[in-house]
Structures are given as structure tokens and as C-alpha cells.
Design a protein around this motif. Structure first.
Motif, mmCIF file in Angstrom:
data_model
loop_
_atom_site.group_PDB
_atom_site.id
_atom_site.type_symbol
_atom_site.label_atom_id
_atom_site.label_comp_id
_atom_site.label_asym_id
_atom_site.label_seq_id
_atom_site.Cartn_x
_atom_site.Cartn_y
_atom_site.Cartn_z
ATOM 1 N N ASP A 1 0.813 -1.216 0.000
ATOM 2 C CA ASP A 1 0.000 0.000 0.000
ATOM 3 C C ASP A 1 0.842 1.260 0.000
ATOM 4 O OD1 ASP A 1 -2.660 -1.269 2.143
ATOM 5 O OD2 ASP A 1 -2.284 -1.472 0.005
ATOM 6 N N ILE A 2 2.124 1.126 0.262
ATOM 7 C CA ILE A 2 3.002 2.290 0.334
ATOM 8 C C ILE A 2 3.493 2.606 -1.064
ATOM 9 C CG2 ILE A 2 5.113 3.236 1.318
ATOM 10 C CD1 ILE A 2 4.766 1.284 3.638
ATOM 11 N N VAL A 3 3.231 3.829 -1.519
ATOM 12 C CA VAL A 3 3.598 4.231 -2.876
ATOM 13 C C VAL A 3 5.024 4.755 -2.863
ATOM 14 C CG1 VAL A 3 3.112 5.819 -4.761
ATOM 15 C CG2 VAL A 3 1.228 4.768 -3.490
ATOM 16 N N HIS A 4 5.884 4.147 -3.661
ATOM 17 C CA HIS A 4 7.264 4.603 -3.795
ATOM 18 C C HIS A 4 7.417 5.225 -5.181
ATOM 19 C CE1 HIS A 4 8.506 2.518 -0.129
ATOM 20 N NE2 HIS A 4 7.784 1.494 -0.540
ATOM 21 N N GLU A 5 7.492 6.541 -5.222
ATOM 22 C CA GLU A 5 7.649 7.200 -6.510
ATOM 23 C C GLU A 5 9.039 6.895 -7.069
ATOM 24 O OE1 GLU A 5 5.498 8.672 -8.231
ATOM 25 O OE2 GLU A 5 3.869 8.828 -6.778
ATOM 26 N N PRO A 6 9.132 6.515 -8.346
ATOM 27 C CA PRO A 6 10.449 6.236 -8.922
ATOM 28 C C PRO A 6 11.292 7.499 -9.021
ATOM 29 C CG PRO A 6 8.762 6.238 -10.617
ATOM 30 C CD PRO A 6 8.052 6.342 -9.303
ATOM 31 N N GLU A 7 12.579 7.355 -8.827
ATOM 32 C CA GLU A 7 13.477 8.499 -8.948
ATOM 33 C C GLU A 7 13.640 8.862 -10.421
ATOM 34 O OE1 GLU A 7 13.908 9.194 -5.059
ATOM 35 O OE2 GLU A 7 14.958 10.327 -6.615
ATOM 36 N N PRO A 8 13.527 10.149 -10.763
ATOM 37 C CA PRO A 8 13.759 10.541 -12.160
ATOM 38 C C PRO A 8 15.172 10.154 -12.576
ATOM 39 C CG PRO A 8 12.759 12.322 -10.916
ATOM 40 C CD PRO A 8 13.160 11.273 -9.918
ATOM 41 N N GLU A 9 15.301 9.611 -13.759
ATOM 42 C CA GLU A 9 16.608 9.236 -14.262
ATOM 43 C C GLU A 9 16.561 9.198 -15.774
ATOM 44 O OE1 GLU A 9 17.617 5.095 -13.419
ATOM 45 O OE2 GLU A 9 15.607 4.844 -12.613
ATOM 46 N N ARG A 10 17.727 9.129 -16.371
ATOM 47 C CA ARG A 10 17.805 9.094 -17.820
ATOM 48 C C ARG A 10 17.851 7.660 -18.309
ATOM 49 N NH1 ARG A 10 21.184 13.766 -20.304
ATOM 50 N NH2 ARG A 10 21.393 12.195 -21.923
ATOM 51 N N PHE A 11 17.452 7.489 -19.556
ATOM 52 C CA PHE A 11 17.656 6.198 -20.183
ATOM 53 C C PHE A 11 19.146 5.900 -20.240
ATOM 54 C CE2 PHE A 11 13.448 7.092 -21.930
ATOM 55 C CZ PHE A 11 12.864 5.841 -21.929
ATOM 56 N N THR A 12 19.518 4.661 -19.998
ATOM 57 C CA THR A 12 20.918 4.266 -20.076
ATOM 58 C C THR A 12 21.511 4.643 -21.424
ATOM 59 O OG1 THR A 12 20.625 2.451 -18.521
ATOM 60 C CG2 THR A 12 22.486 2.283 -20.038
ATOM 61 N N GLN A 13 20.754 4.462 -22.491
ATOM 62 C CA GLN A 13 21.310 4.722 -23.821
ATOM 63 C C GLN A 13 21.484 6.210 -24.115
ATOM 64 O OE1 GLN A 13 17.712 2.812 -24.218
ATOM 65 N NE2 GLN A 13 17.471 3.319 -26.369
ATOM 66 N N LEU A 14 20.977 7.081 -23.228
ATOM 67 C CA LEU A 14 21.180 8.519 -23.409
ATOM 68 C C LEU A 14 22.266 9.082 -22.505
ATOM 69 C CD1 LEU A 14 17.533 9.851 -23.832
ATOM 70 C CD2 LEU A 14 19.206 9.249 -25.592
ATOM 71 N N GLU A 15 22.897 8.234 -21.709
ATOM 72 C CA GLU A 15 24.035 8.700 -20.926
ATOM 73 C C GLU A 15 25.167 9.089 -21.878
ATOM 74 O OE1 GLU A 15 24.201 9.290 -17.771
ATOM 75 O OE2 GLU A 15 22.173 8.579 -17.375
ATOM 76 N N PRO A 16 26.044 10.004 -21.476
ATOM 77 C CA PRO A 16 27.107 10.447 -22.389
ATOM 78 C C PRO A 16 27.947 9.280 -22.911
ATOM 79 C CG PRO A 16 27.002 11.867 -20.452
ATOM 80 C CD PRO A 16 26.073 10.713 -20.180
ATOM 81 N N THR A 17 28.209 9.300 -24.201
ATOM 82 C CA THR A 17 29.064 8.286 -24.802
ATOM 83 C C THR A 17 30.486 8.461 -24.299
ATOM 84 O OG1 THR A 17 27.677 8.445 -26.772
ATOM 85 C CG2 THR A 17 29.742 7.240 -26.994
ATOM 86 N N GLN A 18 31.132 7.361 -23.962
ATOM 87 C CA GLN A 18 32.470 7.414 -23.380
ATOM 88 C C GLN A 18 33.535 7.096 -24.436
ATOM 89 O OE1 GLN A 18 32.940 8.445 -20.149
ATOM 90 N NE2 GLN A 18 30.721 8.777 -20.310
#
Length: 274
Positions: free
Chosen positions: A28-45
Motif C-alpha cells: 500500500d506504500i507508494v514509492h515514486e520512482p526516482e527521475p533518471e535518464r535512459f541508459t542509452q542517453l548517458e554520455p558516450t564514453q
């Protein structure tokens, strides 16, 4: 005796709390997901593998993810090294959906037969995603690039999907029933902020939520375009046989002017120096 008295006191305090505090059920406890980016949009290394698709309309540079889809990347890169894509066509172009290249109808791979889908990954069908074509039997060597940048585009199948998609965003904790009668929650798929990304920037969410859409299975994403989406857009918008008619025996959505993959070169990402 001092310790016994302390234990009795704690017991009485706990009993008092239990009489006035309701019991909580974890679900019953709502855990809002943490905002994050798609893995494929992380900076290219630097040093990450890339592939450049040289086409008759310009170059498309793709970042590859062998750590998530090793079989798809190995098949794609090996086929490229062997020249399997040299001179073949983007034989399918559907605006606000995908472009698809390779030899139409060819189901071979470097292992001869189709290989299993690699879908337990953090890669999704957002705009610019590169995937291995396939079906329930597995993946093949033909590949597609997601071109959609407008979830409200007028294609009938997209209109049918955008309404339920918006409902999912508005009700992320709601339990849905898929086409197979199996209940699921959007939180079991991409986190809710990811869903909003599709509406803001485009993509084909129904390829990531197949049983709720029209696809019977998810397909493998193994790359992401990091340069050349203008070329992808140009290919997607060429004149084709259209989505509803077969013209002179030519399959649906076939470009009327050949869009040729000249060759595919492989390398490693190196940031441009100022």
C-alpha cells in the motif's frame, strides 16, 4: 531486576503503540520512482564501440551496447565486417515509426539460424534506438532505427496507442490486464519518468509494452543513434508504396527510390577536439 523492568516498560510502550497505530501493508506504500535518464542517453564514453552506416542520403553513427546485447552486437558487427550490408537497401520506411535495412526476408545470422532475443536490458525503443529485427522465433540480421518523434502523429495504429499510453502515465500504480489476460503495472516496465520521455521526445513505446500494444513480444535494442537523426528522418519521409497498398507486387512501405547502405564501418568513439 533493572533489565526485567526495562523490558516490561518497552513491552507496555509497544503495546500502547499497537493499539493506536494502524498496521501498514508494504504494497500500500507508494514509492515514486526516482527521475533518471535512459541508459542509452548517458554520455558516450571514449573507446566505446560505434558503427557508422554510410548511406546514399548521408551517415548515421550508432553507439553499440555489447554489454547489454552481446549476441545482437556481435552479429551486426560481424556481418558489417563481412560486407553483408554493402550495397543493400533500407527496404522499409514508415514515417513516425521506423526505417529498416538489410536484405528483405533474409533470416540468416552469423549462427545461420535466428538467435534468442536479448530483452532483459535497460535499453528501450525511444527515438534513435537501433534494434534487431525478428519475431517470436528470435532475432535476425536486418536492423531497424526508431524514427518517431511525435506520439500524436495521425497513423491509425499510433492513435490507438496514444490514448492508453497517456492513461498509463496518469495512473502509474494502476494494474492493467494485457492481451493475454496477465495483470501488470507500468512500474514493472520502464520507470514512469521514462514513459513521459516518449511523449516529450518520441519513440515506439508499444515495442516495449508489446502485449498491451500490437506486438506479441519485445524486440532486441542493441544501439542508439548519436549522430545522423536528420538522415534517419529524411529516409523515413521518402515516397513509398504506402502503408495500405501493394503496388506492382512491391511490399508495403518500400521506398520508390532506392536508399542504399553503401557500407558500414566500425570503430571506437572519440570526442571531437575543439
Amino acid at each position: 531486576m533493572k533489565y526485567i523492568g526495562l523490558i516490561i516498560l518497552l513491552t507496555l510502550l509497544l503495546a500502547g503503540c499497537q493499539s493506536t497505530t494502524p498496521a501498514y501493508i508494504a504494497d500500500d506504500i507508494v514509492h515514486e520512482p526516482e527521475p533518471e535518464r535512459f541508459t542509452q542517453l548517458e554520455p558516450t564514453q571514449p573507446g566505446e564501440p560505434i558503427a557508422t552506416v554510410h548511406t546514399s542520403k548521408g551517415d548515421i553513427v550508432i553507439r553499440l551496447f555489447p554489454q547489454y546485447a552481446p549476441m545482437a552486437v556481435e552479429n551486426f558487427t560481424t556481418m558489417a565486417e563481412r560486407g553483408r550490408f554493402d550495397g543493400v537497401l533500407f527496404y522499409r520506411a514508415v514515417p513516425q515509426f521506423v526505417i529498416q535495412g538489410g536484405i528483405h526476408g533474409d533470416r540468416t545470422t552469423i549462427w545461420s539460424s535466428q538467435f534468442g532475443p536479448e530483452i532483459d536490458t535497460p535499453l528501450y525503443h525511444i527515438r534513435g534506438a537501433v534494434g534487431a529485427a525478428g519475431d517470436a522465433a528470435g532475432s535476425v540480421s536486418n536492423f531497424y532505427i526508431v524514427q518517431n518523434n511525435d506520439m500524436d502523429y495521425g497513423f491509425d495504429y499510433e492513435n490507438r496507442m496514444s490514448g492508453p499510453f497517456r492513461e498509463m502515465i496518469a495512473n502509474p500504480h494502476h494494474s492493467w490486464i494485457d492481451n493475454y489476460g496477465i495483470p501488470w503495472s507500468p512500474q514493472e516496465r520502464p520507470p514512469v519518468p521514462f514513459l513521459q520521455h516518449y511523449l516529450d521526445y518520441g519513440g515506439m513505446w508499444r515495442l516495449d509494452y508489446p502485449s498491451f500494444g500490437v506486438m506479441p513480444q519485445r524486440l532486441t535494442v542493441f544501439g542508439q543513434v548519436i549522430y545522423g537523426m536528420a538522415v534517419v528522418d529524411a529516409i523515413a519521409n521518402v515516397e513509398t508504396t504506402g502503408p495500405e497498398e501493394v503496388q506492382g507486387g512491391i511490399p508495403l512501405n518500400t521506398p520508390l527510390v532506392d536508399i542504399v547502405i553503401l557500407t558500414i564501418t566500425l570503430g571506437e568513439y572519440a570526442p571531437a577536439t575543439p
